[in-house]
Motif scaffolding. Structure first.
Motif, PDB file in Angstrom:
ATOM      1  N   SER A   8       1.419   4.153  -3.420  1.00  0.00           N
ATOM      2  CA  SER A   8       1.219   5.566  -3.373  1.00  0.00           C
ATOM      3  C   SER A   8       2.785   6.345  -3.791  1.00  0.00           C
ATOM      4  CB  SER A   8       1.125   6.347  -1.943  1.00  0.00           C
ATOM      5  OG  SER A   8       2.133   6.126  -1.050  1.00  0.00           O
ATOM      6  N   LYS A  66     -10.953   0.732   3.339  1.00  0.00           N
ATOM      7  CA  LYS A  66     -11.091   2.118   3.398  1.00  0.00           C
ATOM      8  C   LYS A  66     -12.213   2.080   2.053  1.00  0.00           C
ATOM      9  CE  LYS A  66      -9.138   3.629   7.062  1.00  0.00           C
ATOM     10  NZ  LYS A  66      -9.947   3.780   8.205  1.00  0.00           N
ATOM     11  N   LEU A  67     -13.212   2.385   1.942  1.00  0.00           N
ATOM     12  CA  LEU A  67     -14.151   2.846   0.968  1.00  0.00           C
ATOM     13  C   LEU A  67     -14.002   4.470   0.819  1.00  0.00           C
ATOM     14  CD1 LEU A  67     -17.382   0.826   1.909  1.00  0.00           C
ATOM     15  CD2 LEU A  67     -15.320   0.036   0.564  1.00  0.00           C
ATOM     16  N   THR A  68     -13.592   4.642  -0.485  1.00  0.00           N
ATOM     17  CA  THR A  68     -13.396   6.011  -0.965  1.00  0.00           C
ATOM     18  C   THR A  68     -14.972   6.672  -0.850  1.00  0.00           C
ATOM     19  OG1 THR A  68     -11.750   5.353  -2.497  1.00  0.00           O
ATOM     20  CG2 THR A  68     -12.749   7.671  -2.721  1.00  0.00           C
ATOM     21  N   ASP A  69     -16.022   5.807  -1.556  1.00  0.00           N
ATOM     22  CA  ASP A  69     -17.437   6.238  -1.460  1.00  0.00           C
ATOM     23  C   ASP A  69     -18.161   5.205  -0.833  1.00  0.00           C
ATOM     24  OD1 ASP A  69     -19.759   6.789  -2.135  1.00  0.00           O
ATOM     25  OD2 ASP A  69     -19.546   7.565  -3.953  1.00  0.00           O
ATOM     26  N   ASP A 129      -8.308  -4.509  -3.193  1.00  0.00           N
ATOM     27  CA  ASP A 129      -7.494  -3.263  -3.654  1.00  0.00           C
ATOM     28  C   ASP A 129      -7.098  -3.296  -5.230  1.00  0.00           C
ATOM     29  OD1 ASP A 129      -5.580  -0.980  -2.121  1.00  0.00           O
ATOM     30  OD2 ASP A 129      -5.071  -1.469  -4.082  1.00  0.00           O
ATOM     31  N   HIS A 174       0.943  -1.226   0.133  1.00  0.00           N
ATOM     32  CA  HIS A 174       0.062   0.139  -0.050  1.00  0.00           C
ATOM     33  C   HIS A 174       0.949   1.313   0.176  1.00  0.00           C
ATOM     34  CE1 HIS A 174       0.479   0.766   4.435  1.00  0.00           C
ATOM     35  NE2 HIS A 174      -0.376   1.929   4.248  1.00  0.00           N
ATOM     36  N   GLN A 206     -12.440   0.515  -8.294  1.00  0.00           N
ATOM     37  CA  GLN A 206     -11.387   0.996  -7.605  1.00  0.00           C
ATOM     38  C   GLN A 206     -11.583   1.937  -6.280  1.00  0.00           C
ATOM     39  OE1 GLN A 206      -7.821   0.301  -8.314  1.00  0.00           O
ATOM     40  NE2 GLN A 206      -9.244  -1.424  -8.459  1.00  0.00           N
ATOM     41  N   ASN A 207     -12.643   1.408  -5.553  1.00  0.00           N
ATOM     42  CA  ASN A 207     -13.322   2.083  -4.426  1.00  0.00           C
ATOM     43  C   ASN A 207     -12.625   1.521  -2.985  1.00  0.00           C
ATOM     44  OD1 ASN A 207     -15.237   3.890  -3.203  1.00  0.00           O
ATOM     45  ND2 ASN A 207     -16.564   1.985  -2.774  1.00  0.00           N
ATOM     46  N   THR A 222      -9.648   0.882  -0.564  1.00  0.00           N
ATOM     47  CA  THR A 222      -8.264   0.903  -0.361  1.00  0.00           C
ATOM     48  C   THR A 222      -7.689  -0.145   0.870  1.00  0.00           C
ATOM     49  OG1 THR A 222      -8.243   3.115  -1.475  1.00  0.00           O
ATOM     50  CG2 THR A 222      -6.341   2.400  -0.082  1.00  0.00           C
TER      51      THR A 222
END
Lengths: 548, 249, 309
Positions: free
Chosen positions: A195, A471-474, A524, A191, A530-531, A533
C-alpha cells in the motif's frame, strides 16, 4: 480510541533487514550516548518462525555490523567448501558445468551455509541486548498517517475477533505504535509495503517487479552421504519451456541438507504446480543420491523479490523507509538477499539516526538515504547484476545463462546497456487452451510427498475462529473467470493447499483453507485477476519454522 | 490472599515434536517454545481471581534453565505480580519439581496454588498431586470451575463421564483443565511493564533440596506407523470382520 | 513380593478399565492383589475376585472412601505399599488423581500412562501427545504406575474366586469433601470419551447428509465427528472436528466416511484401535492407515450399514 505508544523508530518485521537496522540504530545511539527507543513488531510467534531462505550467506554485511560475529557465536557454522552447477536435461540426465564456465556471481568461496531463521534468532538476541524492544506475535496490520500525509507509525491488528467479526472473550484491541520514523521490513510483497507503493507512487520510475516462489525442505540424511559445505545449484528439468527457475541442495551441519526449488512466477503454463515440480525434482539422480534413505523434517515456502536493480522502487517517503526484500534488494545473480537486505537496513539506520540525532521529529523524507545508498557497495553490486534476471526472462535459461556468463565474468556486469522486462508476472499466465495438462507422478512417500503432509511439517496454524486473511476483491472471479480461463491456478501455485475448487451439485465452488497459509504471498502476486489480497491474520499465526 | 502459580516452558503446541536420529530424546534445537497451555490457563485463573478482589497477589514460579524466564515474563505480562525462577540445568523429574515447589510454598505461604494439570511435553500429570501430598494439602485436579465460597474453595472437576464438585480447605492446590477459561492475550504495554516486574532466581541448593534420580530415560522412539489393513468388498463383510475378527461391535 | 492394583468402581460395579490394568500388572509379576476401596462396595470385591490374574482381593469398605477422595485413598494405599513391588492403577481421572500422591508419600517416581511393559522395571509411555514413545526405567524399589487401558486387552472373568480380605484401615484427612456430581447425559457420547466414532469428511457433500452418519451412530452408540475439510466447508460446527487442530481421539472403533485422510486428520485419530475407511476414491490416503477399507459410494452403503447393524 486505540491506545498508543511512542517510539523513536518502529520497525515492521524481524527479518535480516529489520534486525540489522535495529542493531545499527542502537549501536549509533549507544556510541553517541543518546537515548533512543526502537521497537520491532513481528507477526510470527517468535523471531525466525516465518523466516525461510536457502540460505547461503555472504558475510559482507554482518562483518560490518558485528566484526567479531564469530566470537559472538553467530550461527554461520558451515563454510562453503565446494560449488557444483548442473543443467538437468531430463529426469535422468544432467550436465555438470566446469567451474570455469560458471558466472562469477555463483561462486561461493567465503560464504556460509546457514539457517536464516537461526541467524535472525541470533540477531534478535543482539538487538535485545542493545536495547531494542522486540514484540513477536504482533502483526502490523495498518499504516497510520499524519494529517500532512507523512507516515506516523503502524497499528497492530485486533486480537480475538471471530470469523464473523464479533469480539470473542479473548478480544484485545490493536495498538497504535507511533514513531518519528517507521521502517517497513516485511520481506517480499509485504502487505503494508504494497500500500506504500500506491500511496507514494514509489515504483513510478522503476521497472515492473518480478518474483519467484521458493519451496524448501530440510532433510536428515545418512551420515555417509553428508558432505558439509557442498553446494549444488542447477536448472532445467523438470521446469519446461517458458518456465525459468533453479534448484539448490546444500549440505549444512548435523547430517542435514536443505533442498529447494525456485520457480519464477513469470511462468505461463496455467497447469504448472511449483510444488509438484519440486516433488518430482527430488527423484533426479543428482538429488536422490543424497536424499535417499533420509528423512524429511521440515517444509516451507516463500516468495522472493527478484526484479533487482531495474525494479528497485524509491525507498524513502515522508516518515519512513522501505528496506530489504520489501523493496527488492535481493541480488538474483547471486541468489542471495541476506547481505543486501541487512545492508539496506544498516544504511536506513544511519540516515534515520543522523536525522533524529539532529533533532528531527519525523514526518520528513530522508533524502540523504539516497546518497548513502548510491555510494554504497550495495548499489554497486545490484547495478552490476541488473541484466541477470531480464536476460533469463528474455533469452531463457540456456541463452540467458550464457549472456550472464559473458556479462558477469568478462565484463563484470559493466556492459553498457540495460535489459528491461516490464510485463508483470500475473499477466504472463496463458489460457488452458494453449497447453496440455501436466501429469505429475504420484508421490512415493519416501522422496516425494503430497501437499498436506508437507504443510504439516511447516507447523503452520492459525487460530480457527478469526476472519479469513485472504481477501477476494470480487467473490465471483475465481469461478466466473479464473476457472474457465486458467482452471483457477491458485489450486496449483499455492504451495500450501489453501485454495481449492470443489465440484458441488450446484457447480464448482472456490474454497479457501486459510489455516494452511504459509504466508508466502504467491497468491497476492500471481493471481491473474489480481483479485486476492493477502492481509495479516491474527498475530502469532502462520508457520513455525525451526532451522529454516 | 496470595496465589502461587507454576508455569513450565514447553514446546509450542503448534509444533510437532520430532525424535532425534539417535533416539536419545526429542529434538528441540531452535524449536519454538511457549508457555504450557494448561499453565497459561492457571495464570489466567489466578489473574481473574485477583481482578475479582478475591486475591491480592499472584506469584509465578518456573523451574528450568534461564530460558524459562521468558515464560515467567509472559505470565507477568498477562498480569502476575512477580516471578521466581528455580534455576536447574535440565528439567527435573516431577517429584523433584514438587519438592522444589514445596519449599517455595513454605516460604511464600499462598492461600491457593494453581497449576496446569500436565505439561504437554512429558504428559505426566503428576506434579500438582505430588506437591499436594508433600504439603499435606487437599487437591482439586482437572478443574473446569473454581469458586471461593467462605473459607473453602469449590472445584468442579472434569472426571470420566461427567463433572464432580468438591470443597477443599485452604490452602489448597488446584490443577487446571482446558475448559476452565480462555486465556487473554498479553498487550504490548503489559509486555513492556513485565520486563520491570521483580523476578528472583533461586537454586535447588538455596532451597535445600537434594535432587534424586528416580527414573532413567532409556530411549525415545517415533511411534510405529499404522500399516494398511485389508479391503473388504461389502457391508456384510465389513460387519462380519468387525464382529468376529476385530471384536469391536 | 506382589503387585497391588487399585480397582476403579462406583461402589457397585468394577469399571472395565481395571480389567485392562490387571492385564498390564500381570506382565510385571505373578501375584496380583486387587484393592477395592469404597463404601458398601463388597459387590465390587466379589466381581474383582473372579478376574483372571487376581490372586487376592483387599476390601477397604468405609464411608471415607465413598467418593475416592485422593487425600484419603492415597494414605490407605501408601500404608499398604511396603508389601508390594508395584502399585498399579488405570490412568483414568480417578487413578491420575490419587496415584501421584501415593508416589510422593513413598518418595518414589510415578510412571504415567504406560502402553507397554518391557520388563518389571522398564516401561513404554507416550510423550509429546503421542508424537514420541519413551522407554523409561524405574530405579525405585516401589514402582508406582498408571496404565493406559486401550493399550492392553481386558483380563477375562473366571468361575473361580480369589480370596477377599477385609481391611480395617481408615484414613480420613478431613481436608476435602464431596459436594455433588453431574453425570454427562447426552444422547450420544462425547467425542473424546466415545468407544466408537463415525466421522464424515467433505465427501458427505453437505451438512444434512450427516444424518446418514447419525443413523449409524445411533445403532452403535457412537459419537459423530468430522474432518477439518467438512468443518471448513461449513457442513458442521467446529466442535465436531477430529484432528490436529481439533479433538484427538482414540476409540476402539473409528469409522471414517468420505474422509480423504489428510495427515492433519490422521494426527487426531491414528491411535484408534480399529480404523474403518469408506471412500469412493481407492487412492485416498485414509486407506493406508485403515484396518478395513471399503471402496464404495457412501450414499449407497451408509443406509445399508444402518439396516444391517
Amino acid at each position: 480510541m486505540r491506545e498508543s505508544m511512542e517510539f523513536d523508530v518502529v520497525i515492521v518485521g524481524a527479518g535480516p533487514s529489520g534486525l540489522a537496522a535495529a542493531c545499527k540504530l542502537m549501536q549509533q545511539a549507544n556510541e553517541a550516548q543518546r537515548a533512543l527507543t526502537v521497537c520491532i513488531v513481528e507477526k510470527g510467534s517468535e523471531v525466525g518462525a516465518h523466516i525461510l531462505s536457502g540460505a547461503i550467506i555472504e558475510p559482507k554485511a554482518i562483518n560490518e555490523l558485528f566484526p567479531n560475529w564469530q566470537e559472538m557465536g553467530a550461527p554461520l557454522n558451515t563454510p562453503v567448501t565446494e560449488d557444483q552447477l548442473f543443467m538437468f536435461l531430463n529426469e535422468q540426465k544432467s550436465i555438470q558445468f566446469p567451474n570455469l564456465c560458471v558466472p562469477k556471481t555463483m561462486h561461493n568461496q567465503g560464504n556460509y551455509i546457514a539457517s536464516l531463521g537461526n541467524v535472525c534468532r541470533w540477531l534478535a538476541e543482539q538487538a535485545e541486548q542493545l536495547g531494542v524492544e522486540i514484540f513477536p506475535g504482533f502483526a502490523a496490520s495498518e499504516i497510520l498517517y499524519h494529517e500532512d500525509g507523512s507516515v506516523k507509525g503502524i497499528a497492530t491488528g485486533d486480537m480475538g475477533i471471530s470469523e464473523y467479526g464479533q469480539q470473542k472473550d479473548s478480544y484485545m484491541q490493536g495498538m497504535e505504535l507511533h514513531a518519528k520514523y517507521t521502517l517497513f521490513a516485511e520481506g517480499c510483497r509485504g502487505h503494508l509495503g504494497k500500500s506504500l507503493y500506491k500511496q507514494f507512487d514509489l515504483d513510478a520510475k522503476s521497472d515492473e517487479q518480478h518474483y519467484g516462489l521458493g519451496i524448501k525442505e530440510l532433510w536428515d540424511i545418512p551420515a555417509d552421504k553428508h558432505q558439509p559445505g557442498l553446494v549444488i545449484h542447477g536448472s532445467g528439468w523438470p521446469l519446461g519451456k517458458g518456465t525459468s527457475g533453479g534448484f539448490f541442495l546444500y549440505h549444512t551441519e548435523n547430517n542435514q541438507v536443505v533442498a529447494g526449488l525456485i520457480v519464477d512466477l513469470s511462468y505461463q503454463n496455467p497447469y504448472l504446480s511449483p510444488f509438484d515440480e519440486f516433488q518430482r525434482l527430488k527423484h533426479h539422480p543428482v538429488l536422490k543420491q543424497y536424499l535417499e534413505g533420509g528423512r524429511r523434517i521440515s517444509y516451507g515456502a516463500r516468495a522472493i523479490t527478484k526484479g533487482g536493480f531495474n525494479a528497485l522502487p524509491k525507498m524513502t517517503f515522508p516518515g519512513g523507509l522501505l528496506i530489504g526484500c520489501n523493496s527488492g534488494t535481493l541480488n538474483f545473480a547471486k541468489i542471495k538477499g541476506t547481505h543486501t537486505a541487512m545492508k539496506s537496513g544498516m544504511l536506513a539506520a544511519e540516515a534515520v539516526f543522523e536525522a533524529i540525532n539532529n533533532g528531527c521529529e519525523g514526518r520528513k523524507e530522508l533524502m540523504d538515504f539516497d546518497n548513502r545508498f548510491k555510494s554504497s557497495w550495495l548499489y554497486e553490486e545490484l547495478k552490476q547484476s541488473r541484466n541477470f534476471g531480464p536476460a533469463m526472462h528474455k533469452f531463457g535459461t540456456m541463452l540467458g545463462g550464457t549472456f550472464n556468463f559473458i556479462d558477469q565474468n568478462i565484463f563484470g556486469g559493466k556492459l553498457p546497456f540495460t535489459l528491461h522486462d516490464n510485463k508483470p508476472d500475473y499477466a504472463q499466465l496463458k489460457s488452458i487452451h494453449d497447453y496440455d495438462t501436466i501429469e505429475y507422478p504420484k508421490p512415493d512417500g519416501k522422496l516425494s510427498f503430497d501437499k498436506l503432509s508437507s504443510v504439516f511439517l511447516s507447523n503452520t496454524n492459525h487460530e480457527e475462529n478469526q476472519p479469513c486473511h485472504l481477501k477476494l476483491t470480487d467473490l465471483q472471479i475465481p469461478i466466473s473467470y479464473n476457472f474457465p480461463a486458467f482452471l483457477e491456478p491458485a489450486q496449483r501455485y499455492c504451495p500450501a493447499g489453501v485454495y481449492e475448487v470443489i465440484e458441488e451439485e450446484t457447480g464448482p465452488k472456490f474454497q479457501i483453507n486459510s489455516q494452511n497459509c504459509l504466508h508466502c504471498k504467491t497468491c497476492d502476486i500471481k493471481d491473474p485477476s489480481q483479485n486476492i489480497t493477502w492481509i495479516t491474520p491474527e498475530g502469532g499465526g502462520g508457520p513455525n519454522y525451526p532451522n529454516m | 490472599m496470595k496465589i502461587l502459580v507454576t508455569v513450565k516452558r514447553v514446546i509450542d503446541y503448534n509444533v510437532k515434536a520430532r525424535v532425534k536420529a539417535d533416539n536419545s530424546d526429542v529434538d528441540l534445537a531452535n524449536t519454538k517454545m511457549a508457555l504450557n497451555p494448561f499453565c497459561e490457563i492457571a495464570v489466567e485463573e489466578a489473574i481473574r481471581l485477583k481482578e475479582s478482589g478475591a486475591a491480592t497477589e499472584v506469584v509465578v514460579v518456573s523451574i528450568g534453565p534461564k530460558a524459562c524466564q521468558e515464560q515467567i515474563r509472559t505470565s507477568l505480562a498477562l498480569g502476575a505480580d512477580r516471578g521466581i525462577q528455580i534455576e536447574t540445568d535440565t528439567m527435573p523429574e516431577s517429584l523433584n519439581a514438587a519438592k522444589l515447589l514445596a519449599k517455595v510454598v513454605e516460604a511464600e505461604q499462598p492461600g491457593l496454588i494453581i497449576m496446569g494439570k500436565q505439561a504437554i511435553d512429558s504428559d505426566n500429570n503428576q506434579t500438582g498431586q505430588m506437591l499436594a501430598a508433600l504439603l499435606d494439602m487437599p487437591q482439586g485436579t482437572f478443574a473446569s470451575k473454581v469458586e471461593l465460597i467462605g473459607e473453602k474453595v469449590h472445584v468442579t472437576r472434569e472426571v470420566d463421564g461427567g463433572l464432580q464438585t468438591i470443597a477443599l480447605n485452604m490452602p489448597a492446590i488446584v490443577t487446571t483443565d482446558l475448559r476452565l477459561n480462555e486465556p487473554r492475550y498479553a498487550s504490548l504495554p503489559n509486555i513492556m511493564k513485565a520486563k520491570r516486574k521483580p523476578l528472583v532466581v533461586q537454586t535447588p541448593v538455596d532451597l535445600g533440596v537434594e535432587m534424586k534420580t528416580h527414573t532413567q530415560l532409556v530411549k525415545v522412539e517415533a511411534p510405529t506407523e499404522r500399516q494398511a489393513g485389508i479391503k473388504v468388498n461389502s457391508i456384510e463383510e465389513l460387519i462380519e470382520k468387525l464382529q468376529n475378527e476385530a471384536k469391536v461391535i | 513380593m506382589a503387585i497391588l492394583i487399585i480397582a476403579e468402581h462406583d461402589n457397585a460395579v468394577l469399571k472395565a478399565a481395571t480389567l485392562n490394568t490387571i492385564t498390564a500388572a500381570s506382565q510385571m509379576g505373578d501375584e496380583c492383589h486387587l484393592l477395592v476401596a469404597g463404601s458398601s462396595c463388597s459387590a465390587v470385591a466379589e466381581q474383582g475376585s473372579k478376574v483372571a490374574g487376581v490372586t487376592k482381593v483387599l476390601l477397604a469398605d468405609n464411608t471415607v472412601y465413598e467418593y475416592q477422595l485422593a487425600e484419603n485413598i492415597s494414605k490407605l494405599v501408601t500404608e499398604l505399599a511396603p508389601n508390594y513391588t508395584h502399585i498399579v492403577s488405570a490412568a483414568t481421572t480417578t487413578g491420575k488423581n490419587f496415584m501421584p500422591r501415593v508416589a510422593a508419600l513413598l518418595d518414589v517416581a510415578q510412571i504415567s500412562d504406560i502402553i507397554k511393559v518391557e520388563s518389571e522395571n522398564k516401561f513404554k509411555r507416550p510423550i509429546y501427545a503421542g508424537n514420541a514413545i519413551a522407554t523409561v526405567e524405574s530405579l525405585d524399589n516401589i514402582k508406582v504406575i498408571t496404565v493406559r487401558g486401550t493399550a492392553f486387552s481386558a483380563a477375562t472373568t473366571l468361575d473361580s474366586n480369589a480370596s477377599i480380605e477385609n481391611l480395617n484401615i481408615v484414613h480420613d484427612a478431613q481436608m476435602s469433601q464431596f459436594i455433588s456430581e453431574e453425570v454427562a447425559v447426552s444422547e450420544r457420547p462425547e467425542l473424546t470419551a466415545a468407544k466408537v466414532i463415525i466421522s464424515g469428511g467433505r465427501g458427505m457433500g453437505n451438512g444434512e447428509n450427516f444424518a446418514l452418519l447419525e443413523n449409524v451412530a445411533d445403532k452403535l452408540g457412537a459419537a459423530v465427528g468430522a474432518s477439518r475439510a467438512a468443518v471448513d466447508a461449513g457442513f458442521v460446527p467446529n466442535d465436531m472436528q477430529v484432528g490436529q487442530t481439533g479433538k484427538i481421539v482414540a476409540p476402539d472403533l473409528y469409522i471414517a466416511v468420505g474422509i480423504s485422510g489428510a495427515i492433519q486428520h490422521l494426527a487426531g485419530m491414528k491411535d484408534s484401535k480399529i480404523i474403518v475407511a469408506i471412500n469412493k476414491d481407492e487412492d485416498a490416503p485414509i486407506f493406508q492407515v485403515a484396518d478395513y477399507g471399503l471402496v464404495a459410494d457412501l450414499f449407497e452403503v451408509l443406509p445399508e450399514l444402518t439396516d444391517k447393524l
